[in-house]
Design an enzyme around this catalytic site. Structure first.
Site, PDB file in Angstrom:
ATOM      1  N   ASN A 152     -28.596 -39.828 -89.676  1.00 14.21           N
ATOM      2  CA  ASN A 152     -29.502 -40.561 -88.791  1.00 14.21           C
ATOM      3  C   ASN A 152     -29.466 -42.038 -89.160  1.00 14.21           C
ATOM      4  O   ASN A 152     -29.330 -42.392 -90.332  1.00 14.21           O
ATOM      5  CB  ASN A 152     -30.929 -40.036 -88.967  1.00 14.21           C
ATOM      6  CG  ASN A 152     -31.922 -40.719 -88.037  1.00 14.21           C
ATOM      7  OD1 ASN A 152     -31.589 -41.099 -86.919  1.00 14.21           O
ATOM      8  ND2 ASN A 152     -33.143 -40.886 -88.508  1.00 14.21           N
ATOM      9  N   THR A 153     -29.605 -42.879 -88.147  1.00 13.34           N
ATOM     10  CA  THR A 153     -29.766 -44.307 -88.423  1.00 13.34           C
ATOM     11  C   THR A 153     -31.211 -44.692 -88.138  1.00 13.34           C
ATOM     12  O   THR A 153     -31.768 -44.357 -87.090  1.00 13.34           O
ATOM     13  CB  THR A 153     -28.757 -45.173 -87.625  1.00 13.34           C
ATOM     14  OG1 THR A 153     -29.021 -46.548 -87.918  1.00 13.34           O
ATOM     15  CG2 THR A 153     -28.808 -44.932 -86.127  1.00 13.34           C
ATOM     16  N   HIS A 154     -31.811 -45.381 -89.114  1.00 14.24           N
ATOM     17  CA  HIS A 154     -33.215 -45.760 -89.017  1.00 14.24           C
ATOM     18  C   HIS A 154     -33.331 -47.279 -89.086  1.00 14.24           C
ATOM     19  O   HIS A 154     -32.642 -47.923 -89.879  1.00 14.24           O
ATOM     20  CB  HIS A 154     -34.013 -45.126 -90.167  1.00 14.24           C
ATOM     21  CG  HIS A 154     -35.461 -45.505 -90.131  1.00 14.24           C
ATOM     22  ND1 HIS A 154     -36.296 -45.107 -89.128  1.00 14.24           N
ATOM     23  CD2 HIS A 154     -36.205 -46.280 -90.961  1.00 14.24           C
ATOM     24  CE1 HIS A 154     -37.496 -45.611 -89.334  1.00 14.24           C
ATOM     25  NE2 HIS A 154     -37.475 -46.322 -90.445  1.00 14.24           N
ATOM     26  N   ALA A 172     -35.329 -32.133 -94.588  1.00  7.11           N
ATOM     27  CA  ALA A 172     -36.487 -31.583 -93.865  1.00  7.11           C
ATOM     28  C   ALA A 172     -37.665 -32.558 -93.791  1.00  7.11           C
ATOM     29  O   ALA A 172     -38.636 -32.300 -93.088  1.00  7.11           O
ATOM     30  CB  ALA A 172     -36.921 -30.277 -94.532  1.00  7.11           C
ATOM     31  N   GLY A 173     -37.593 -33.684 -94.486  1.00  3.29           N
ATOM     32  CA  GLY A 173     -38.682 -34.659 -94.438  1.00  3.29           C
ATOM     33  C   GLY A 173     -38.497 -35.662 -93.304  1.00  3.29           C
ATOM     34  O   GLY A 173     -37.548 -35.571 -92.520  1.00  3.29           O
ATOM     35  N   ASP A 224     -37.382 -39.065 -92.538  1.00  3.91           N
ATOM     36  CA  ASP A 224     -36.602 -40.213 -93.029  1.00  3.91           C
ATOM     37  C   ASP A 224     -36.519 -40.248 -94.554  1.00  3.91           C
ATOM     38  O   ASP A 224     -36.587 -41.318 -95.171  1.00  3.91           O
ATOM     39  CB  ASP A 224     -37.198 -41.537 -92.488  1.00  3.91           C
ATOM     40  CG  ASP A 224     -37.139 -41.609 -90.967  1.00  3.91           C
ATOM     41  OD1 ASP A 224     -36.249 -40.971 -90.369  1.00  3.91           O
ATOM     42  OD2 ASP A 224     -37.988 -42.301 -90.375  1.00  3.91           O
TER      43      ASP A 224
HETATM   44  C1  GRF Z   1     -32.300 -47.819 -83.139  1.00  2.53           C
HETATM   45  O1  GRF Z   1     -32.711 -49.061 -83.649  1.00  2.53           O
HETATM   46  C2  GRF Z   1     -32.813 -46.690 -83.996  1.00  2.53           C
HETATM   47  O2  GRF Z   1     -32.870 -46.981 -85.348  1.00  2.53           O
HETATM   48  C3  GRF Z   1     -34.199 -46.512 -83.440  1.00  2.53           C
HETATM   49  O3  GRF Z   1     -34.049 -46.660 -82.063  1.00  2.53           O
HETATM   50  C4  GRF Z   1     -32.952 -47.525 -81.812  1.00  2.53           C
HETATM   51  C5  GRF Z   1     -32.027 -46.817 -80.856  1.00  2.53           C
HETATM   52  O4  GRF Z   1     -31.341 -47.712 -80.083  1.00  2.53           O
HETATM   53  N1  GRF Z   1     -34.765 -45.246 -83.829  1.00  2.53           N
HETATM   54  P1  GRF Z   1     -30.201 -47.245 -79.077  1.00  2.53           P
HETATM   55  O5  GRF Z   1     -30.777 -46.135 -78.201  1.00  2.53           O
HETATM   56  O6  GRF Z   1     -29.014 -46.782 -79.865  1.00  2.53           O
HETATM   57  O7  GRF Z   1     -29.902 -48.466 -78.273  1.00  2.53           O
END
Ligand code: GRF
Length: 205
Positions: free
Chosen positions: A112-114, A147-148, A150
């Site tokens: 996941n990217t946060h 499971a948490g 982030d």
């Molecule tokens: C990203 O910044 C992500 O971290 C957050 O929502 C954004 C998604 O952007 N949860 P996109 O839909 O990829 O443009």
């Protein structure tokens, strides 16, 4: 030597899909070593699904409310993702926490990217929470999902300054520029080089 088959990526989205678009562009180069084989969403009518369709990538939508329970949704989502035999599943702005079945199936390869520097500001309002706290530096974190919320092992982080006068929108957009570059770089490295995780430390050889 025969080139290995490209790694199979399934990308999950909930919104504008700019991270997805960056992956679609990167994977159009065979040297990247991966292809986006499917895009899944938890809602219809989002721009990200249009990006996928424009690239000829199959899509599916599993909305939580289409299932009798959250567990049923989780099982259905895991099933739909499994149909595409992914080597890596990427949550790119996917605003749902997956459940037990999904993590049993893909917990070793779900990232996941946060949009904050974890462990600060988890959850869905990373830029808003960073602004409210008054930090001077924030950024984006790429991590393996556990499971948490982030809390999983961190693959990479990139920092972004918070500027005087930033709004949630301007900060979010600045983060997304760095976030997309990080996502593309590290998805490429993961699929081409592999990885290990020991005591939360992710290493890419
Ligand atoms: C990203 O910044 C992500 O971290 C957050 O929502 C954004 C998604 O952007 N949860 P996109 O839909 O990829 O443009």
């Amino acid at each position: 030597m025969i080139d290995p088959a490209p790694a199979r990526l399934v990308v999950l989205i909930s919104g504008s899909g700019s991270n997805l678009q960056a992956l679609l562009e990167a994977t159009s180069d065979p040297a990247f070593g991966a292809e986006v084989v499917a895009v899944g969403a938890d809602r219809d009518g989002i721009a990200g699904l249009e990006h996928a369709a424009a690239a000829g990538v199959p899509t599916f939508v599993d909305s939580v409310k289409a299932y009798p329970s959250r567990d049923d949704w989780d099982v259905a989502l895991a099933g739909h993702v499994a149909e595409h035999r992914p080597d890596l599943v990427i949550s790119a702005g996917f605003l749902k926490l997956v459940g037990k079945r999904f993590l049993e199936s893909f917990g070793d390869r779900y990232i996941n990217t946060h949009n904050a520097l974890l462990p600060s500001f988890p959850g869905i309002h990373g830029p808003r929470d960073a602004l409210a706290y008054g930090v001077k530096v924030t950024g984006a974190t790429l991590f393996f999902v556990d499971a948490g919320v982030d809390t999983g092992p961190i693959i990479a982080q990139t920092s972004v300054p918070v500027l005087d006068g930033d709004t949630e929108e301007t900060l979010s957009e600045r983060i997304k520029v760095a976030e997309r570059a990080q996502l593309v770089e590290f998805v490429g490295r993961l699929v081409r080089e592999g990885w290990t995780i020991e005591d939360r430390k992710v290493r890419i050889p």
